[in-house]
Design an enzyme around this catalytic site. Structure first.
Site, PDB file in Angstrom:
ATOM      1  N   ASP A 186      69.282 -29.150  67.977  1.00 62.64           N
ATOM      2  CA  ASP A 186      69.250 -30.310  67.064  1.00 62.64           C
ATOM      3  C   ASP A 186      68.255 -30.115  65.911  1.00 62.64           C
ATOM      4  OD1 ASP A 186      67.168 -30.475  68.902  1.00 62.64           O
ATOM      5  OD2 ASP A 186      67.436 -32.591  69.360  1.00 62.64           O
ATOM      6  N   SER A 240      70.977 -29.566  72.580  1.00 61.10           N
ATOM      7  CA  SER A 240      69.530 -29.637  72.338  1.00 61.10           C
ATOM      8  C   SER A 240      68.689 -29.367  73.575  1.00 61.10           C
ATOM      9  CB  SER A 240      69.194 -30.996  71.752  1.00 61.10           C
ATOM     10  OG  SER A 240      70.060 -31.234  70.690  1.00 61.10           O
ATOM     11  N   ARG A 287      77.349 -37.695  71.045  1.00 62.47           N
ATOM     12  CA  ARG A 287      78.190 -38.135  69.934  1.00 62.47           C
ATOM     13  C   ARG A 287      79.232 -37.086  69.592  1.00 62.47           C
ATOM     14  NH1 ARG A 287      76.052 -40.255  64.774  1.00 62.47           N
ATOM     15  NH2 ARG A 287      75.241 -38.175  64.564  1.00 62.47           N
TER      16      ARG A 287
END
Ligand code: BGC
Length: 414
Positions: A158, A104, A43
């Site tokens: 994350d 992440s 994203r």
């Protein structure tokens, strides 16, 4: 279980990433960008912060499998390409904004904008990245394009992003947890307890520790509870011998654990009258979302379950088969929720703070209908009785947290 987790920390202190991030960031203002790579989706986010308020726009881009398994240069070119497309759509091509990068995967973090990749997890395996600074790889890809300019102010995990974005709303948030494609947690530790962190105290006396608990058990400490299904999953994965705890819990693997059990019971004549289907016997074809959907059926009703079994070519399933399939799903998801809870209690008990809020993100926690309740129940059993806790779903946690850290870091530089 809880003692073993602690033992794992002390056995391999090198596996801890220790970062310091300031926890009070409510006063920053302006536009900030974030990238979020590492879950089901990639994203790009644009966040506008004003006093105690923020607006957020974001876009999801796919990372095709050939890029997930291609070269590092291809991956970072793709990321830069998505970023440029997003900036064009949002009319900010000409602006030079601060960016936070949620990446992440296990990093050896050498500073707020320097992190060397230790190993890939969760289906990624791009060549030429392990051992390299991923911030530099992103900067190089942006430079190769030449049409956008960005200031990368932070790279974070994350779990850290989730903790930061929950702490923005709720200052008792002290743990960031992900139960999604992968699993991991970070927590706030007193700096005096963080022996590996040798920088001077920046004022708060606290550091964030990224536990990378997905790798718990890689040294054999979980062997006493790993099943044959867990072993098969590991053998068939792109990272055999790694991330044992994660492989027992997270969304990347949960559906496949269920499928293996169903395949075995069918072949033993215990399910579907002994008659399976090609799809049931195909690796990876029982998606983790099926587990959530099957367990979302009201008790005694098997609407979703029937639909899924039909989709898998198992139209001949009886009512008793549906009962049994649901039971297998419940066993696998309950085990995952209990393992996560045991690990979380190790942190809560170690922190020994009167009240801790745990910020949580990830598709398994978000979409499984009973995961939250299973965790509440198990943690209540395992936590030291004088401690209190809350589990708080984080909305868009990891990406937004990256933008907040970038905001804070850029303000500090000014
Ligand atoms: C990674 C962690 C990450 C977790 C959740 C794991 O595979 O190693 O860094 O936090 O997935 O996304």
């Amino acid at each position: 279980m809880t003692n073993k987790l602690r033992a794992c920390y002390t056995d391999s202190p090198d596996d801890l990433s220790i970062n310091y991030f300031p926890l009070f960031i409510r006063t920053e203002k302006g536009k900030f960008l974030a990238l979020d790579l590492g879950g089901t989706n990639f994203r790009v986010l644009l966040i506008e912060l004003s006093e105690n308020h923020f607006e957020m726009k974001s876009k999801i881009f796919a990372i095709p499998q050939h890029i997930m398994l291609g070269s590092g240069e291809q991956l970072f070119d793709h990321i830069a390409d998505c970023l440029a497309k997003f900036m064009k759509e949002e009319n900010i091509m000409k602006e030079r904004l601060a960016l936070g990068f949620t990446f992440s995967f296990p990093l050896r973090q050498l500073g707020l904008t320097k992190g060397l990749l230790k190993s890939w997890t969760k289906g990624f395996n791009c060549s030429g990245v392990v051992g390299n600074d991923v911030v530099q790889l992103l900067r190089d890809a942006i430079k190769r394009r030449g049409d956008i300019s960005i200031d990368i102010f932070a790279i974070l995990n994350d779990t850290t992003g989730t903790l930061m974005s929950c702490a923005w709303k709720n200052q008792s948030c002290r743990i960031g947890l992900i139960v999604g494609t992968g699993s991991n947690a970070c927590y706030v530790e007193k700096q005096k307890n963080a022996e590996l962190f040798d920088e001077p105290d920046a004022g708060s006396g606290q550091v964030l520790i990224n536990t990378e608990w997905g790798a718990f058990g890689d040294n054999g400490k979980l062997d006493y509870i790993r099943t044959q299904y867990d072993k098969n999953i590991d053998q068939d994965s792109i990272n055999p011998g790694k991330q044992f705890f994660e492989k027992m819990i997270s969304g990347m693997y949960m559906g496949e654990i269920v499928r293996q059990a169903l395949e075995r019971f069918t072949k033993e004549g215990l399910l579907f009258g002994g008659k399976g289907s090609d799809l049931l016997f195909t690796k990876g074809r029982f998606y983790t979302k099926y587990v959530s959907e099957i367990e979302s059926d009201y008790s005694g009703v098997y609407t979703n379950c029937r639909e899924i079994l039909e989709e898998l070519g198992l139209k001949h399933a009886t009512e008793q088969d549906c009962v049994n399939v649901r039971f297998v799903c419940e066993c696998v998801s309950r085990r995952a929720a209990h393992l996560v809870s045991a690990a979380l209690c190790t942190l809560l008990n170690k922190m020994d703070e009167p009240h801790v809020t745990v910020g949580i993100d990830g598709s398994v926690y978000r979409f499984h209908p009973h995961f939250h309740n299973l965790m509440m129940e198990k943690i209540s059993h395992l936590i030291n009785p004088h401690l209190k806790f809350d589990l708080m779903l984080s909305e868009d946690g990891s990406g937004r947290g990256a933008a907040l850290v970038a905001a804070c870091a850029s303000a500090k530089k000014r």
